[in-house]
Structures are given as C-alpha cells and as structure tokens.
Design a protein around this motif. Structure first.
Motif, PDB file in Angstrom:
ATOM      1  N   TYR A  98      43.401  39.772  42.488  1.00  8.30           N
ATOM      2  CA  TYR A  98      43.546  41.228  42.644  1.00  8.30           C
ATOM      3  C   TYR A  98      43.315  42.008  41.359  1.00  8.30           C
ATOM      4  N   SER A 104      54.392  49.843  48.295  1.00  7.46           N
ATOM      5  CA  SER A 104      54.414  50.551  47.007  1.00  7.46           C
ATOM      6  C   SER A 104      55.464  51.652  47.026  1.00  7.46           C
ATOM      7  N   LEU A 163      41.214  47.910  36.064  1.00  5.99           N
ATOM      8  CA  LEU A 163      42.535  47.706  35.459  1.00  5.99           C
ATOM      9  C   LEU A 163      42.400  47.174  34.028  1.00  5.99           C
ATOM     10  N   THR A 203      56.167  47.959  43.077  1.00  6.74           N
ATOM     11  CA  THR A 203      55.953  47.455  44.442  1.00  6.74           C
ATOM     12  C   THR A 203      57.106  46.524  44.771  1.00  6.74           C
ATOM     13  N   ASP A 209      49.121  44.284  40.666  1.00  7.45           N
ATOM     14  CA  ASP A 209      47.775  44.850  40.758  1.00  7.45           C
ATOM     15  C   ASP A 209      47.514  45.493  42.122  1.00  7.45           C
ATOM     16  N   ARG A 210      48.345  45.158  43.103  1.00  2.29           N
ATOM     17  CA  ARG A 210      48.116  45.720  44.447  1.00  2.29           C
ATOM     18  C   ARG A 210      48.762  47.096  44.602  1.00  2.29           C
ATOM     19  N   TYR A 211      49.349  47.607  43.530  1.00  3.16           N
ATOM     20  CA  TYR A 211      50.027  48.892  43.642  1.00  3.16           C
ATOM     21  C   TYR A 211      49.109  49.954  44.264  1.00  3.16           C
ATOM     22  N   GLY A 212      49.623  50.669  45.239  1.00  3.88           N
ATOM     23  CA  GLY A 212      48.909  51.817  45.799  1.00  3.88           C
ATOM     24  C   GLY A 212      48.090  51.507  47.037  1.00  3.88           C
ATOM     25  N   PHE A 213      47.913  50.215  47.393  1.00  2.03           N
ATOM     26  CA  PHE A 213      47.021  49.877  48.521  1.00  2.03           C
ATOM     27  C   PHE A 213      47.497  50.531  49.812  1.00  2.03           C
ATOM     28  N   TRP A 244      45.549  53.910  37.575  1.00  2.00           N
ATOM     29  CA  TRP A 244      45.938  55.334  37.564  1.00  2.00           C
ATOM     30  C   TRP A 244      47.384  55.483  37.078  1.00  2.00           C
ATOM     31  N   GLU A 254      44.259  58.336  46.007  1.00  2.00           N
ATOM     32  CA  GLU A 254      43.544  57.437  45.096  1.00  2.00           C
ATOM     33  C   GLU A 254      44.495  56.758  44.121  1.00  2.00           C
ATOM     34  N   ASN A 257      46.311  53.776  42.254  1.00  2.00           N
ATOM     35  CA  ASN A 257      46.294  52.344  41.986  1.00  2.00           C
ATOM     36  C   ASN A 257      47.002  52.095  40.652  1.00  2.00           C
TER      37      ASN A 257
END
Ligand code: SF4
Length: 435
Positions: free
Chosen positions: A239, A173, A244, A152, A202-206, A216, A211, A213
C-alpha cells in the motif's frame, strides 16, 4: 479527588493511545492515577493477543486482581483491548466473573458508562468529560513531548497468522478534522512530535469522501505551528506508494523513517501468510524509498517458526534483512492465534527451533545495526530532546530516523531540536555532545 485509577497496558502503540485516551476521560471525572493496580478504585487491563505470551501475562495479572477484589469489593475491574475483541466478551465474562466491564479496542465509553451508573459515583456527570475535551491523550505525566494519534482503526487485510482483524474489526479512517483538532490541542499541552498510527497506516482515507490520504494528512499536520516532527506507522509493502514516499522526502517535518514489516523472506511462506507481496516486490519498495530518501531508516517485523518454515526458508529471511541492511527488526516467534487461518495448520516448528532462529536473527540484527550506526561516527545529527536522565546527567532523544541518542548539554533543551556530534556508536544507541 473522586478516586484512583490504574491502567496496565501491554502491546502496540495503538493500545498505548487507547490507554491515554481512557486516562484523560477518567481524569476529567476527577480520578487520579495510582502506580499500583491493587491500590486503585478502578483497575484497567489493556490487553494484547497478537502472541500467546502477552495474553498469558494479562490473564495472570487479571487473576491476581481477582484475588485483590475479594477483600476490596467496590473495586472496579475492566478488561479492554484485543483480548476482548468485538465478540469475546460473553465467553470472558464466564471465565472471569469478577471483571465488571469488557471493552473492545478503542471502546472506552463502556467503562465511563459503568462508573457513572454506580451509586458511589452518582454525583459525577458525563459533561465533565465533554467539557474537558476528553479526546486529548493524557500527557501531563512525565513532561511528555511526543504522542501517538490513531488515524485508522482496525485492519481488513487478514494475514493468515494475525488475530487483529477479528479483534479490532475492519479498517476505517478517523475524520481528518477530528485528527487535526486533536493534534492542535496536543500542541497546546506541549507536544512537539506526533506519530500517526494505523495497522496499515498507508490506507488512511480510502473510506472517506474526498481526496484524503496519508500524504495529504502528513502535509496538513506538518503545517501546524508548534509541531516539530511527524512520524507514521505501520506501513504495508502493498500500500505504500510513490506519492507518500515523495511527501516524506519533500516535507521537512516528516521524519525519514519507515516501519515496513516484511515478516518472511521466502515467497512460499509469504504466500501462505497471505501478505500480498513477494520478496522481490518488497526489495523494490525499499529501493524506491532509498532512491528518493537516501538517509531513510527502515525498521521491520519478522516472524520466525511459521508453520512449515524450513531452515532454508529461515535463511532466506535472514539474507533479505542482511542484504537490505535494514534497521531494527522486531522478531516474533510464531504462535497460533484463535480463529486465524494459520491456526488450522500444524504448528510444526519446535519451540527450541523457534528460539534458536530468533536468537540467530537477533545476532544478525545487532551486527547490521552496529555496522549501519558505525557509519555515523563523527556525524552531526538532529535530535529532539525527550528527557533528562538525572542519574546519568545526560539527555535522551531521537534522530528523525528514530535512532536513540544520549548526549550532554548544559541547558534545558527539553522539546527542542539539538545538533549533536556523535562520539560513540553502538547497535542500539548513539552517544554524543551538543554543538
Ligand atoms: S496487515 Fe496483517 S499483520 Fe498487520 S494488522 Fe493487518 S492482518 Fe495483522
């Protein structure tokens, strides 16, 4: 060889990753690295303004390069990183007229465009970069076996003291396919361990459709043949979630290691910092991690001398660290940064007091880490061998918990996982022998 380049880097791992990315672009064009900026045809300063001290260092380095350029007129000087940010280039161009290119963090193309526009480099062609898959970080120097991979960019949290959102922009991201392709290619270059980077990783993919994150992504990276270990940083207590933590617990290649800043122990200071959690909530996150991963190590960041911080507030911070027996704490003395919310507050803790608090905290960190590590005496730990130190005749590597280990081993174990029995422990390193 087309010419030479030198990149001076200060600051976080994100800057290191940007520098490596730029180096790989320049090498694809035929430039070779030179150890001294003054001797380079292209000198790049990759800067950090998180605190005043790294900014001062960058300014002094830049002024010295300005002096060099007076006798070396064709030298290209580029300034990149958080000092440039997204809106500061115009002001900086007035302050430092000898700088040819200003690049915001991760915006390395501006330098490449400038180089290609110069007469002496008109024979070069951007396709040289595209054909070389320039996105690969340069890792041919020093037989490196570890690499940082940004996943990110930027940050939207806006903690009161932090300049990063103003300089790196809101968080976004990178596409998963781009990240995974990059890691596959890194494996081809001999990389065994990757660290996925984000200001709040931890905010990856928002912001991605689907799906996606961090949990994943960690599992996908762990599936790549040739990757022995995966790390990620930096987490934020608000987050990081159970999925996780469970993924770290259950995915063998993902290291049981967290970078989880708490910054302050006093709820009043945490609120003023706009961190978004209380001391009790931070404790709960640590407790959840330890419940699921008893051997996890947790590093943290702490700021001392934030505006209005009293001795009692400071002692609460020390107590939180001491009671939780965290691992390494990076301690920063507060300094106001332009445009931030806290810069409008009075910087009312004296420099002497900040120094005293940082020194006292350092002592507690050394004690706690010494106690934590002493529990490992005689244990067998798994170490990824990163480098042979010729002068000392020993290997250097790290455990999954990111503990630094020196050990003796007869054969070549670079890039291999080695079991090491620990014969000595100190606060900041461990010593043992391969078994
Ligand atoms: S979470 Fe806070 S301290 Fe971290 S980069 Fe974002 S604004 Fe800065």
């Amino acid at each position: 060889m087309t010419g030479t380049y030198h990149i001076w880097t200060i600051g976080c791992q994100m800057n290191e990753a940007d520098s490596r990315h730029l180096a790989s672009q320049l090498e694809a064009l035929g430039f070779a690295e030179t150890p001294r900026a003054e001797h380079a045809d292209i000198a790049v300063l990759n800067t950090c303004v998180v605190r005043q001290q790294p900014e001062d260092k960058a300014v002094s380095k830049m002024l010295s390069l300005g002096g060099t350029k007076r006798n070396k007129r064709k030298m290209i000087i580029a300034l990149m990183g958080c000092m440039v940010g997204r809106r500061e280039a115009e002001d900086l161009a007035v302050r430092f007229p000898f700088v040819d290119v200003f690049m915001a963090p991760s915006q390395t193309d501006a330098l490449i465009d400038y180089v290609l526009s110069r007469d002496e480099y008109s024979h070069l062609d951007r396709t040289q970069i595209e054909l070389s898959d320039y996105r690969l970080p340069v890792i041919n120097r020093e037989k490196s076996i570890t690499a940082f991979v940004p996943i990110t960019l930027g940050c939207s949290h806006a903690c009161s003291y932090c300049v990063i959102p103003y300089r790196r922009g809101p968080d976004r991201s990178r596409k998963p396919e781009e990240i995974l392709a990059e890691i596959h290619a890194l494996v081809g270059q001999g990389i065994k361990e990757v660290t996925l980077l984000g200001q709040i990783v931890d905010r990856y993919g928002f912001d991605l459709d689907g799906e996606f994150n961090l949990a994943w992504l960690l599992k996908e990276v762990a599936k790549i043949d040739g990757i022995l270990r995966v790390r990620f940083l930096t987490s934020h207590p608000s987050y990081i979630d159970e999925e996780l933590i469970r993924t770290v617990a259950e995915t063998e290649k993902v290291c049981s290691y967290f970078e989880l800043p708490f910054q302050a122990g006093s709820d009043r200071i945490l609120e003023s910092m706009r961190r978004g959690y209380t001391q009790a909530e931070y404790r709960e996150v640590v407790s959840n991690i330890r419940k699921m991963i008893p051997d996890a190590s947790i590093n943290t960041d702490v700021i001392v001398g934030y505006p209005t911080e009293t001795e009692e507030d400071f002692l609460e911070t020390v107590k939180l660290y001491d009671e939780l027996k965290l691992d390494l704490a990076h301690i920063a003395k507060y300094s106001p940064r332009p445009r931030t919310v806290s810069s409008k507050m009075s910087d009312d803790v004296s420099d002497e007091e900040k120094e005293s608090r940082a020194n006292r905290f350092d002592e507690v960190v050394a004690r706690v880490m010494g106690e934590n590590n002493a529990l490992m005496l005689g244990a067998v730990v798994e170490v990824l061998a990163e480098e042979f130190q010729e002068s000392k005749g020993r290997w250097r590597g790290r455990t999954p918990q990111n503990k630094l280990v020196f050990f003796e081993h007869e054969g070549d174990c670079l890039g291999k996982l080695v079991n090491v029995k620990l014969d000595w422990t100190g606060p900041f390193s461990l010593i043992g022998r391969a078994i």
